[in-house]
Design an enzyme around this catalytic site. Structure first.
Site, short mmCIF file in Angstrom:
data_model
loop_
_atom_site.label_atom_id
_atom_site.label_comp_id
_atom_site.label_asym_id
_atom_site.label_seq_id
_atom_site.Cartn_x
_atom_site.Cartn_y
_atom_site.Cartn_z
N SER B 63 -2.13 -5.09 -0.80
CA SER B 63 -3.06 -5.25 0.31
C SER B 63 -2.33 -4.96 1.62
O SER B 63 -1.12 -4.76 1.65
CB SER B 63 -3.64 -6.66 0.31
N HIS B 65 -3.46 -2.43 3.66
CA HIS B 65 -3.76 -1.04 4.01
C HIS B 65 -5.25 -0.83 4.25
O HIS B 65 -5.73 0.30 4.22
CB HIS B 65 -3.31 -0.11 2.89
N HIS B 226 4.58 0.75 4.59
CA HIS B 226 5.05 -0.63 4.47
C HIS B 226 6.14 -0.89 5.49
O HIS B 226 6.93 -1.83 5.34
CB HIS B 226 5.59 -0.90 3.08
#
Lengths: 340, 340
Positions: B63, B65, B226
């Site tokens: 999660s 994004h 990330h």
């Protein structure tokens, strides 16, 4: 480079003076089927020119609230938007030019957020076309946070503006007359209320520093969309509590009660990611569900923003079959699109 | 409260452990006509259950994004998405459950971004249903910034994933077989490339501090989604220059030349407001226009994000009539919608 050379603000731009026209140019290049742009006057116009016999809707205001308003120009919503500098009203000449550009002979509705500069400049524009084009004006003032504010006499116009542009735009597209579309717009404003909070400030590019200071554990409750102060500062809290701070005053002010149907709009202030906005929507749904208020329609995302400010606002609009039908009608803009 | 009590991270949430399920719950509450959610397994499923005889598409990943992937579940795109914790791969059981939930008898396509955990866990899930459900897999690896990275062997999968989910989803909706839809997905990955940059880090909620430090005038070029390092650090520059840093390696890697047609996707990393993304799109349009490369379709907004990171990525997809037609086909998801 001299050591005292001005530092660039950490944003995506070329020159400070070109932020608005270059952003509008990008909007037109990305959506040539939807809009054209006049970068000399910073106007966004519906592609294909004025629709003969259709009431035209225009709005406008300071930039920095994107997609409002340029992203809402297109079939089923606005016919034009006038963009000022960041957080600065457009000048009357811009609204006048927009009004003349979109007039299809059935009159023009000016949708104005209640800020002193916007109200005055739209009024001057209406006077400039008086006797030539029939203009009607609706001023949104849905923010329950404060009665008067830094930039307004009376309540500020915020999230309801988005819903009003969609719903009144659908009525105009369906052939409503200027008085009918104006009545719908007035009704949406009367049946909708909003309140927001900020977790961070934003940075106005020309200023280069945050508009206000907020401690690491502080939240500004009742914030305006230009970073103007709200009702109070609170300690950072779970989102269920923060949603309650916003929903309670709205429900109370609207007089909502068990069995009522609403459109629930959870809006990001620009810098809050979608993962958080859906958590906030879940909080709002729990609160309303607990009171027996039914969410019939919803909107979640960054639609009326304050640059990259983190935070969210809640708007509730009391629905009836007429408003729901107009909300569901097709729309084709850069930022809102369905049915086409 | 004790003075050494842990400080809340300045985000909209209740408890750290509930961020993903509460966000998914909000997604389902906001869009009950589009998705249902299994908050025990953190799955987003297309409303109305599996479509008999249609190839099903599933994707998933960490999660943070959003709207990827849950916001892309719906008619014409994904049938299910599996959500891991923030920036953490879902476990194989989740992908297995998703695969079983969506199977309509025509096979299931797994769309996997190239990160070691995702690739491994989707592979294990495929093995768990082997002999029962026909599974085909496509791994996206469109990021030209780095060959290997912190979390990958080979290139990372980024922006092309969004375009692939839309285009392959349209092919499945139109009745394509598993091998045909897989071939389309492979083609999209082969014809698309991306690269991004960050102006700021993001804060992973469980960590509570920025993933990396970046000076006030520094930009991380070639950033991953990330916050993993890119190619190099640069001094903050006009967006025309920054767009050039991204577009040039893509054009070169794709071998684009005068007369080629592309879909140009300018994606925000989560914290960059739309006013800036359209300025960046304008820069990209100028660069491509100068090389005679035609932007036939576009997408501008926050679609594959890194929480509230500021910055943007560019994805270019070489178009032909087949891909353009599939891109234009109706889609009805929370985050992408047209034609319905």
């Amino acid at each position: 480079m001299a050591t005292n050379a001005p530092t660039r603000v950490k944003k995506l731009y070329n020159d400070l003076d070109d932020i608005v026209p270059e952003s509008l140019a990008g909007l037109a290049e990305a959506h040539p089927d939807i809009v054209t742009v006049d970068t000399a006057q910073n106007l966004v116009l519906r592609a294909g020119g004025p629709k003969r016999g259709k009431v035209a809707l225009i709005s406008g205001g300071g930039s920095g609230h994107e997609p409002l308003h340029g992203g809402f120009v297109g079939a089923g919503m606005l016919d034009a938007a006038a963009a000022g500098h960041v957080f600065t009203s457009p000048v009357p000449d811009q609204m006048e030019a927009a009004t003349r550009a979109v007039d299809g002979g059935a009159g023009v509705l000016h949708i104005v957020k209640n800020y002193t500069g916007d109200v005055l400049n739209f009024q001057l524009a209406a006077e400039l076309v008086a006797g030539q084009i029939e203009v009607s004006t609706v001023v949104t003032n849905d923010d329950v946070a404060v009665q008067d504010s830094l930039y307004t006499a009376g309540r500020r116009g915020v999230g309801v503006t988005v819903l009003l542009e969609k719903i009144a735009g659908a009525h105009a597209e369906a052939g409503g007359s200027l008085s009918e579309v104006t009545a719908t717009a007035i009704k949406v404003n009367a049946q909708g209320r909003s309140m927001g909070l900020a977790l961070t400030s934003c940075v106005v590019p020309a200023a280069g520093t945050p508009t206000f200071d907020l401690g690491a554990d502080e939240v500004e409750v009742g914030i305006g969309i230009h970073g103007e102060p709200g009702r109070r500062r609170e300690r950072l809290a779970p989102v269920d509590d923060m949603a309650e701070w916003l929903v309670s005053p709205i429900v109370s002010d609207l007089g909502l009660s068990r069995g009522d149907k609403v459109l629930a709009f959870v809006n990001g202030m620009g810098g809050t990611p979608l993962i958080e906005l859906y958590i906030a929507f879940h909080s709002v749904a729990k609160i309303l569900g607990g009171q027996g208020i039914a969410i019939e329609r919803s909107l979640v995302g960054n639609y009326i923003t304050s640059l990259e400010m983190a935070g969210f606002s809640v708007t509730l609009l009391r629905l009836d079959d007429s408003l729901t039908g107009l909300w569901d009608a097709p729309v084709h803009t850069a930022a809102l699109r369905w049915g086409v």
